[in-house]
Design a protein around this motif. Structure first.
Motif, PDB file in Angstrom:
ATOM      1  N   GLU A  42       0.841  -1.202   0.000  1.00 46.30           N
ATOM      2  CA  GLU A  42       0.000   0.000   0.000  1.00 46.30           C
ATOM      3  C   GLU A  42       0.881   1.259   0.000  1.00 46.30           C
ATOM      4  O   GLU A  42       0.642   2.186  -0.781  1.00 46.30           O
ATOM      5  CB  GLU A  42      -0.896  -0.025   1.243  1.00 46.30           C
ATOM      6  N   LEU A  43       1.890   1.277   0.840  1.00 43.10           N
ATOM      7  CA  LEU A  43       2.793   2.430   0.908  1.00 43.10           C
ATOM      8  C   LEU A  43       3.613   2.576  -0.377  1.00 43.10           C
ATOM      9  O   LEU A  43       3.863   3.693  -0.836  1.00 43.10           O
ATOM     10  CB  LEU A  43       3.707   2.309   2.130  1.00 43.10           C
ATOM     11  N   LEU A  44       4.026   1.448  -0.964  1.00 43.44           N
ATOM     12  CA  LEU A  44       4.740   1.476  -2.238  1.00 43.44           C
ATOM     13  C   LEU A  44       3.843   2.094  -3.321  1.00 43.44           C
ATOM     14  O   LEU A  44       4.274   2.979  -4.061  1.00 43.44           O
ATOM     15  CB  LEU A  44       5.162   0.054  -2.636  1.00 43.44           C
ATOM     16  N   ASN A  45       2.598   1.660  -3.372  1.00 42.68           N
ATOM     17  CA  ASN A  45       1.648   2.181  -4.361  1.00 42.68           C
ATOM     18  C   ASN A  45       1.312   3.654  -4.135  1.00 42.68           C
ATOM     19  O   ASN A  45       0.981   4.372  -5.079  1.00 42.68           O
ATOM     20  CB  ASN A  45       0.359   1.360  -4.352  1.00 42.68           C
ATOM     21  N   GLN A  46       1.410   4.108  -2.889  1.00 42.60           N
ATOM     22  CA  GLN A  46       1.142   5.514  -2.576  1.00 42.60           C
ATOM     23  C   GLN A  46       2.367   6.399  -2.815  1.00 42.60           C
ATOM     24  O   GLN A  46       2.318   7.598  -2.589  1.00 42.60           O
ATOM     25  CB  GLN A  46       0.681   5.654  -1.119  1.00 42.60           C
ATOM     26  N   GLY A  47       3.459   5.795  -3.253  1.00 43.94           N
ATOM     27  CA  GLY A  47       4.647   6.568  -3.597  1.00 43.94           C
ATOM     28  C   GLY A  47       5.541   6.934  -2.430  1.00 43.94           C
ATOM     29  O   GLY A  47       6.360   7.842  -2.536  1.00 43.94           O
ATOM     30  N   ASN A  82       9.037  -6.136 -10.065  1.00 43.53           N
ATOM     31  CA  ASN A  82      10.364  -5.595 -10.396  1.00 43.53           C
ATOM     32  C   ASN A  82      10.843  -4.543  -9.391  1.00 43.53           C
ATOM     33  O   ASN A  82      12.001  -4.151  -9.409  1.00 43.53           O
ATOM     34  CB  ASN A  82      10.368  -5.011 -11.807  1.00 43.53           C
ATOM     35  N   LEU A  83       9.971  -4.112  -8.477  1.00 46.30           N
ATOM     36  CA  LEU A  83      10.337  -3.115  -7.467  1.00 46.30           C
ATOM     37  C   LEU A  83      10.612  -3.745  -6.107  1.00 46.30           C
ATOM     38  O   LEU A  83      10.955  -3.040  -5.158  1.00 46.30           O
ATOM     39  CB  LEU A  83       9.209  -2.088  -7.310  1.00 46.30           C
ATOM     40  N   ILE A  84      10.450  -5.067  -6.021  1.00 48.07           N
ATOM     41  CA  ILE A  84      10.511  -5.762  -4.733  1.00 48.07           C
ATOM     42  C   ILE A  84      11.717  -6.693  -4.681  1.00 48.07           C
ATOM     43  O   ILE A  84      11.967  -7.457  -5.613  1.00 48.07           O
ATOM     44  CB  ILE A  84       9.209  -6.551  -4.476  1.00 48.07           C
ATOM     45  N   THR A  85      12.418  -6.649  -3.559  1.00 47.86           N
ATOM     46  CA  THR A  85      13.558  -7.520  -3.304  1.00 47.86           C
ATOM     47  C   THR A  85      13.239  -8.379  -2.088  1.00 47.86           C
ATOM     48  O   THR A  85      12.789  -7.860  -1.070  1.00 47.86           O
ATOM     49  CB  THR A  85      14.823  -6.683  -3.011  1.00 47.86           C
ATOM     50  N   ILE A  86      13.481  -9.671  -2.196  1.00 48.12           N
ATOM     51  CA  ILE A  86      13.330 -10.586  -1.061  1.00 48.12           C
ATOM     52  C   ILE A  86      14.645 -10.584  -0.283  1.00 48.12           C
ATOM     53  O   ILE A  86      15.711 -10.769  -0.866  1.00 48.12           O
ATOM     54  CB  ILE A  86      13.019 -12.030  -1.529  1.00 48.12           C
ATOM     55  N   CYS A  87      14.547 -10.406   1.013  1.00 50.97           N
ATOM     56  CA  CYS A  87      15.734 -10.402   1.868  1.00 50.97           C
ATOM     57  C   CYS A  87      15.621 -11.563   2.863  1.00 50.97           C
ATOM     58  O   CYS A  87      14.807 -11.514   3.789  1.00 50.97           O
ATOM     59  CB  CYS A  87      15.836  -9.078   2.624  1.00 50.97           C
ATOM     60  N   PRO A  88      16.406 -12.627   2.681  1.00 49.81           N
ATOM     61  CA  PRO A  88      16.345 -13.760   3.611  1.00 49.81           C
ATOM     62  C   PRO A  88      16.903 -13.383   4.986  1.00 49.81           C
ATOM     63  O   PRO A  88      17.977 -12.794   5.082  1.00 49.81           O
ATOM     64  CB  PRO A  88      17.203 -14.837   2.950  1.00 49.81           C
TER      65      PRO A  88
END
Length: 180
Positions: A42-47, A82-88
């Motif tokens: 939600e925060l990503l989509n809100q910029g 493409n904007l998201i990174t998985i962090c183990p």
């Protein structure tokens, strides 16, 4: 006596810090897997930030899949993949998570970080990340789950337990772990 009672009654409100600021990256803390990621998206989509890092417990398995594998499948189904990174994340504490998340943050880049975590966990998470990885400027956003916690913690058994345990963790952090 009234002051003490009012202070205890308001203790749930003290735990919650919900002050998101525009940042270089959003980090969704590991743990709860429904509300936190949804709030991060939600925060990503809100910029609020152009990138999102999703912390995921690396060792935990659900059936034959690790949570990391499940998170990768989940992210691939999103339009923002493409904007998201998985962090183990291998550690079991917020302190260890902060140190491990810093490695992922170094790869993604940026100087300001918007942390997303459960509402009751926001104050402690902000304090831990600020202390353990001071090279970033942090703000925090609360992911609310009314099944788990409410500021009027005395109204539900689960809320009371969550409030109590979070206060124990916060006290331990402030009195012991912060100074190690």
């Amino acid at each position: 006596m009234l002051f003490l009672l009012a202070t205890v009654a308001d203790s749930g409100r003290f735990l919650v810090v919900d002050q998101p600021r525009k940042s270089d990256v959003i980090v969704v803390l590991a743990g709860e897997t429904e509300r936190r990621p949804a709030r991060g998206l939600e925060l990503l989509n809100q910029g609020y930030a152009p990138r999102l890092v999703l912390d995921v417990p690396a060792v935990t398995k659900i059936s034959q899949w690790t949570q990391t594998e499940l998170a990768e499948r989940y992210v691939q189904g999103l339009s923002q993949a493409n904007l998201i990174t998985i962090c183990p994340i291998y550690g079991l504490s917020t302190r260890e998570e902060a140190r491990e998340a810093a490695i992922c943050l170094d790869r993604v880049g940026g100087r300001s970080v918007l942390l997303v975590t459960s509402d009751y966990h926001t104050r402690r998470a902000l304090s831990i990340f600020s202390r353990e990885v001071p090279s970033y400027d942090y703000s925090v956003a609360a992911a609310v789950d009314p099944r788990e916690f409410g500021m009027a913690w005395w109204r539900h058994r689960e809320w009371a337990k969550t409030n109590f345990y979070e206060w124990v963790r916060l006290a331990w952090w402030e009195v012991i772990d912060r100074w190690r």
